[in-house]
Design a protein around this motif. Sequence first.
Motif, PDB file in Angstrom:
ATOM      1  N   PRO A   1       6.053  12.635  59.838  1.00  0.00           N
ATOM      2  CA  PRO A   1       5.355  13.260  58.936  1.00  0.00           C
ATOM      3  C   PRO A   1       5.563  14.711  58.746  1.00  0.00           C
ATOM      4  CG  PRO A   1       3.721  12.430  60.543  1.00  0.00           C
ATOM      5  CD  PRO A   1       5.319  11.843  60.883  1.00  0.00           C
TER       6      PRO A   1
ATOM      7  N   LEU B   1       9.130  15.070  56.993  1.00  0.00           N
ATOM      8  CA  LEU B   1       8.770  14.963  55.596  1.00  0.00           C
ATOM      9  C   LEU B   1       8.056  16.184  54.895  1.00  0.00           C
ATOM     10  CD1 LEU B   1       7.994  10.957  55.421  1.00  0.00           C
ATOM     11  CD2 LEU B   1       9.917  12.270  54.618  1.00  0.00           C
ATOM     12  N   LEU B   2       7.026  16.593  55.523  1.00  0.00           N
ATOM     13  CA  LEU B   2       6.340  17.549  55.000  1.00  0.00           C
ATOM     14  C   LEU B   2       7.274  18.732  54.605  1.00  0.00           C
ATOM     15  CD1 LEU B   2       3.671  18.166  53.606  1.00  0.00           C
ATOM     16  CD2 LEU B   2       2.819  18.995  56.018  1.00  0.00           C
TER      17      LEU B   2
ATOM     18  N   PHE C   1       9.350  18.190  51.749  1.00  0.00           N
ATOM     19  CA  PHE C   1       8.603  18.283  50.561  1.00  0.00           C
ATOM     20  C   PHE C   1       8.462  19.908  50.211  1.00  0.00           C
ATOM     21  CE2 PHE C   1       6.742  13.929  51.467  1.00  0.00           C
ATOM     22  CZ  PHE C   1       7.753  13.325  50.602  1.00  0.00           C
TER      23      PHE C   1
ATOM     24  N   LEU D   1       2.589  22.724  56.097  1.00  0.00           N
ATOM     25  CA  LEU D   1       1.707  22.587  55.191  1.00  0.00           C
ATOM     26  C   LEU D   1       1.385  23.840  54.631  1.00  0.00           C
ATOM     27  CD1 LEU D   1       0.112  20.419  53.774  1.00  0.00           C
ATOM     28  CD2 LEU D   1      -1.754  20.774  55.580  1.00  0.00           C
TER      29      LEU D   1
END
Lengths: 676, 219, 315
Positions: free
Chosen positions: C139, C142-143, C146, C302
Amino acid sequence: MGKLVLAQFLFYVLGGLAGFLRRKNPEHSNRIACVSALAAGVSGMFYSAGILLSGKGIALSFRGGVPLCGAVFLEVDALSAFFIFLISFLSVPVSIFALGYNREYFGKKNVPLLGLFYNFFLLSMVLVTMARNIFVFLTAWEIMSLVSYFLVVTEHENPKARRAGLLYFVMTHAGTAFIAGAFWLLFSASGALAFDAFRAHAAMLSPGLKNVVFFCALVGFGTKAGMIPFHIWLPEAHPEAPSPISALMSGAMIKTAIYALLRFIFFFLGPVYFWWGAVLLGFGIFSVLVGILYALMEKDLKRLLAFSSIENIGIILLGIGMGVVLISSRQPIFALFAVAAALYHALNHAAFKGLLFLGAGSVLSGTHTRNIEELGGLIKKMPWTAACFLTGSAAISALPPLNGFVSEWMTLLALFSGVDCEGFGIRFFSVVLASLLGLAGALAATCFVKAFGIAFLGLPRSPRAECAREGSRSMKIGMITLALSCFGLGLAAPVIVPILGKLSGELTTEISGNIPLIHGSFLVFPGGWSQISLPWVFGVMAVSLSVIAAAMTVFAGRVSVKTGPSWDCGMRGLTPRMQYSGTGYSKPIRRIFSFLYQPSRKVEVEDEGYSVLRTAKHFESGIRPLFEETIYRPMAKFALYFSEKAKRIQTGHIQIYLGYIFVTLLALLLFTRVSS
Amino acid sequence: MSSEWIPSLVHFFGMMLLVASFGIIAAPQIMASVRAYAVHSFLLAVITVLVALAGHVEHLLISAALTVVLKTVVIPRVFSKMIHRLGVRREVESYANVPFLLLISVLLLFVSFYVTSGLRGLEPVFSKEFVSIAIFTVFFGMLVMISVKKAMTQVLGLLLIENGLFLLGITMTFGMPLLVELGISFDVLVAVFIMGIFMLKIRGAFEGIDIDDLTELKG
Amino acid sequence: MTLILSVFQAVLIAGFAPAVSWFIKKMKAVSQNRVGPRFFQVYFDLIKLFRKGMVISGTASWVFHAAPYVFFGGTIAAALMLPVIWKGALCGFMGDAILFVYLLALGRFFLVLAALDTGTAFGGMGSSREMFLSSLAEPALLLSFFSIGFHTKTLSLTGMMSVLAADSPHRVIFFVSLAFGAVLILAIAESGRIPVDNPATHLELTMVHEAMVLEYSGRYLALLEWGHQIKQLLFLTLLANLFFPWGIPDTFNAVPIVLSLLLYAGKIAVAAWVIGWIEIHFAKLRLFRVPDFLAVAFVLALLSFLGQLMVGRGA
């Protein structure tokens, strides 16, 4: 087309009843039931595919009409057709599988009755999606719940099955109460019973009423779909049913709730609100994460699959929720993509979860245990089941080039497309949700590596696993059909996605124009950020693999291959007890997510006078069922307490009861007089 | 420097400031937390310089120099002395695990941005995201004070709050008057010394600086 | 012409991968006052393994035989999507960064199954740990994608690189610097380096990758080792080309291509040096501290995204 619909009905009804003609011979009776369900499934696939392709629905009208229902009460539009296709498509291989699997029950159970329930279960699911009227819908819904309850308690001599059945019965009726409430509100607002009237009246509903109806529908259908925290019946009931039924329940039945939710949100409640989408997303991501985390801790193969169904329902809800959010943020094209992703995932989940449940059924009939800690090494004994189960595991872990990947990719992009909306909140949370979905995907891979690896690989852990045998031919054919469809649904994405796009366009937007979702063999995200082509991926992988294999033989020649024992650290041979167990495999995950699991362990140690020579005599570890203990147990306690209190008005004197009735009647009469 | 570079640089240092504050929680040892605080203060000084250059407010340069001297040199020194005296070099103990705290902090950042983006009449003289970064730093300092067990790290939390207020000052109004700035700086220094003495006393009484021990004081 | 160049790129990644391993090994050896292997030793090792006979465990099934091919094939397919010395890639069109992540997941899926296949405790241990770590790393990766994709408005790897290269450097530094940190941590985790995994150990307490491939020998081992080296180079290439995308030509011309090749070698050397430096200066983390480390990657990615949101995309 209409004839095919009737043919499907006839096959179900007659096939279900005809089994009783050969009551004495369970083999024949089972064959009649399964073959008719198969035929019904095939006809269902034909007409629903026809409707999906042509876009023209059919209405079944009956001359004279039926009291309270009017002339038209069954209709197949594109949305219904999609779900009928899903049910029929899954029922075909499951029926083939059941041909062989039901032999388990010969001589032990009433086989014709099982066949009747099986056919009526399928019929009721089809009817649910066709119903165009409150009465027909609720009747079909109730038949579906009842029949599936009977199927869950097939093995009623087992107290666990009875308990699961009871829980299912209670939960599903609590859900139905909410659904009936939602319908009643719609009825009282529009004054009609027909779905068309609801749709026509949608724009005139007051916002407050819409919110209440949405809430009722969400709770009611969410219970059926297994949305967390209304899920507790699902991991109990699905595993207890016979495996073909589990496959249908997980693959198809919970999708009828998704169907109904879609119809409510997009047809009956008109323009959607932003917060509905947010609520759906919240429940969705919660179901995804909690579902897969509980699945990881399971050692019962079928319960593991049931928990994973909760996760997949969560993924579908994420798609729908994002669709709602995007519509209300005025991004209709992305919304279309999101809902299409949800529909695609529903179809894919039917394929791979059906496959996995059939595989689990095959394991169960071959070894008579569902506990993966007693399995191991089945790949040698049951090679076909193993290959099929592996295909299903890869598909559900969203690995390319299988079908699970396509819908997961679409859902990820649909979530990510939130960054193009206005508003800081959506933009931030859409990306967070997308990465959490990625987390769930990776955890799903871990879960299914564990399920397949512990059950099928390594050394057999018990005599049961050692004596396993492969299922009958029909069971193999059923599984292979679904395994191939897992490949097919992935590689055929460029054919499927435009159809789903058209359907989802009808739901989400008024745009009827062509929105390019594919380009050649490519799936294209309408925002233009990315594209993907699974046929190409498949081709590239195949080519690179053959290049590697060829290069190795050309440059390095053939090499000798010897068989030897596994490395045993110089001890005398490995025993199956030295392998990792399923519980051990998921231990790291249990440890870092301990806040959710609240694991407990109990070790009773015995030493023989020397503290270094300890032999653990007893070891126990478990996790705490959080939802049962924090939500449902207090509720049950409250209900018991309340009943205890209510007992006081029960005196046993008939005069008092008559008095109650009289007082109630008076009160009602006064109430109507005052309110009018 | 070209004018195009300054905004990018400021954004960059803003991000780094966030990373440094996250470092205080993620650091495995108390001394590393202190170092992260020093880096945080240093970045703050750099941003102050950039603000001073962009807005031609020379007195801010003095504040920046004061920040560098006091917060990146003197206070960390005091801390390291104190750590040696007290003999606490173990891991930072907190009530929640690190990934959880980090995620909470990201949510805090989101909240502080969400809150400040809705405020009307907020006219920062400088890049607007710094208002939210400053608010976040204050929130974060409180989070540090709430979540960790050692008294030492609580002082760090307090210092972080002070850094956040300073940042808010320079982005909203090009800093407070120099005299106030000086006053605050020396207040902070004195506060650190007092707390150091306090901690020594606590340790003398409880043989440890775990704040949980203070619960024994209640009747 | 572009086809030849693309194929050359794939060959380059595959051929260059062992050299990167050599570089880190040598660096470590020098830091420990050892001589370290010769440059060609890594290649000789692979060639020798390819020619050697194999001993397969009697417990193993066809999964054990399939895994090396799928692992290698998945890694190669991912490698084909990555631009290396020019702005295109042979299969850059076939998918996006999500596909890249899942192709690597495909190889891993089979590798961990193969580890369970022989029925040893080592295999189970490696398999369990690998899945545990990767389910946290995936994840975050992926983040990161993104977060970069939010800036570049595309998720295709070639597209991202072109957009970043066209952007002015200071904006790239600002927008993706934190994502760079995230990908660096993930590169370490995915290629099984200290502080996540120790590639030089055979101690059961610390093994992850080595425990999984313990039962492999000969040709299969060669495929796995080589695949693992390619995977490591893939992540280094991501670091080098996504975050420092300048000087990569988009048309075919002899001189820029050669220059870009040299530049690429230089960037990879620097990236490998960073990985090696970390390997020398840090100790392996306890297994249950690794999630903290990976959480840092997640939070960095993030933050990178949140930072872009706060400033406004394209500001």
